[in-house]
Write a protein that holds these residues in place. Structure first.
Motif, PDB file in Angstrom:
ATOM      1  N   ALA A  19      19.515  65.257  40.896  1.00  0.00           N
ATOM      2  CA  ALA A  19      18.250  65.978  40.873  1.00  0.00           C
ATOM      3  C   ALA A  19      18.062  66.907  42.072  1.00  0.00           C
ATOM      4  N   ASN A  20      17.648  68.127  41.770  1.00  0.00           N
ATOM      5  CA  ASN A  20      17.244  69.081  42.796  1.00  0.00           C
ATOM      6  C   ASN A  20      15.713  69.096  42.765  1.00  0.00           C
ATOM      7  N   ILE A  21      15.121  68.325  43.662  1.00  0.00           N
ATOM      8  CA  ILE A  21      13.674  68.115  43.642  1.00  0.00           C
ATOM      9  C   ILE A  21      12.905  69.425  43.765  1.00  0.00           C
ATOM     10  N   GLU A  22      13.355  70.314  44.628  1.00  0.00           N
ATOM     11  CA  GLU A  22      12.626  71.574  44.800  1.00  0.00           C
ATOM     12  C   GLU A  22      12.585  72.386  43.512  1.00  0.00           C
ATOM     13  N   LEU A  37      15.505  59.747  47.770  1.00  0.00           N
ATOM     14  CA  LEU A  37      16.322  59.720  46.557  1.00  0.00           C
ATOM     15  C   LEU A  37      17.754  59.369  46.910  1.00  0.00           C
ATOM     16  N   GLY A  38      18.345  58.477  46.144  1.00  0.00           N
ATOM     17  CA  GLY A  38      19.750  58.145  46.298  1.00  0.00           C
ATOM     18  C   GLY A  38      20.624  59.141  45.561  1.00  0.00           C
ATOM     19  N   THR A  58      10.977  54.968  46.948  1.00  0.00           N
ATOM     20  CA  THR A  58      12.431  54.942  47.094  1.00  0.00           C
ATOM     21  C   THR A  58      13.016  54.838  45.695  1.00  0.00           C
ATOM     22  N   ILE A  59      13.816  55.836  45.340  1.00  0.00           N
ATOM     23  CA  ILE A  59      14.498  55.851  44.053  1.00  0.00           C
ATOM     24  C   ILE A  59      15.985  55.879  44.377  1.00  0.00           C
ATOM     25  N   THR A  60      16.649  54.742  44.175  1.00  0.00           N
ATOM     26  CA  THR A  60      18.026  54.589  44.618  1.00  0.00           C
ATOM     27  C   THR A  60      19.005  55.272  43.667  1.00  0.00           C
ATOM     28  N   SER A  61      20.274  55.130  43.935  1.00  0.00           N
ATOM     29  CA  SER A  61      21.334  55.862  43.240  1.00  0.00           C
ATOM     30  C   SER A  61      21.375  55.617  41.736  1.00  0.00           C
TER      31      SER A  61
END
Length: 179
Positions: A19-22, A37-38, A58-61
């Motif tokens: 994911a590219n959050i921006e 983000l993981g 926290t969203i892990t791998s």
């Protein structure tokens, strides 16, 4: 931007882990402050405007967050869509899948490998496929608060690290690691 550049950017995103959050925020994803983000997190690109992630999450791998379900497309001619709301202070374990029409309440923990198909109330620990309640957050924290503590300095020192590993083998117990 040229098509070739778009393709190269997309390949780069895939190779660097998801994911590219921006870019997702520009498409409508709502994200609070202090998100971690993981590697390899996948957030539904097509329907990201239906997804909200709260503060201090926290969203892990390898977590997948989906706001659509295309299982009906071939047979019924439509795709189901639904909101995903992740509250504040939520921890989501490795390789979890969150399906559409799900709310995860504040201060909740989702165990690794879970498939979240329904709402998770606040202050609860859930896990499994499909995910179900394991215990309250207080029960979980009480259970884990009495474990031995390991610091970065302990782990960085080769002799202390060897002693820690030896202790694990003798006691077969969990320990806490504090950064």
């Amino acid at each position: 931007m040229r098509i070739k550049d778009k393709i190269i950017d997309r390949i780069r995103e895939i190779l660097t882990g998801g994911a590219n959050i921006e870019k997702l925020k520009k498409r409508g994803l709502k994200v609070g402050n202090n998100l971690w983000l993981g590697y390899g997190v996948s957030i539904d690109w097509t329907f990201c405007e239906l997804i909200t992630i709260g503060n201090n999450c926290t969203i892990t791998s390898k977590v997948h967050i989906l706001a659509h379900d295309a299982s009906t497309k071939k047979h019924l001619g439509y795709t189901k869509i639904g909101r995903v709301n992740i509250g504040d202070n939520v921890f989501i374990g490795v390789s979890t899948i969150i399906l559409p029409n799900v709310q995860i309440g504040d201060n909740s923990i989702i165990a690794s490998g879970s498939v979240v198909t329904r709402n998770v109330p606040m202050n609860e620990v859930w896990g499994g496929n499909p995910a179900k309640k394991i215990c309250s957050l207080d029960e979980y924290l009480n259970k884990h608060s009495s474990q031995s503590v390991i610091t970065q300095e302990d782990w960085a020192d080769e002799n202390r690290r060897k002693n820690i590993i030896d202790s694990w083998e003798k006691n077969n117990s969990e320990m806490k690691y504090i950064e």
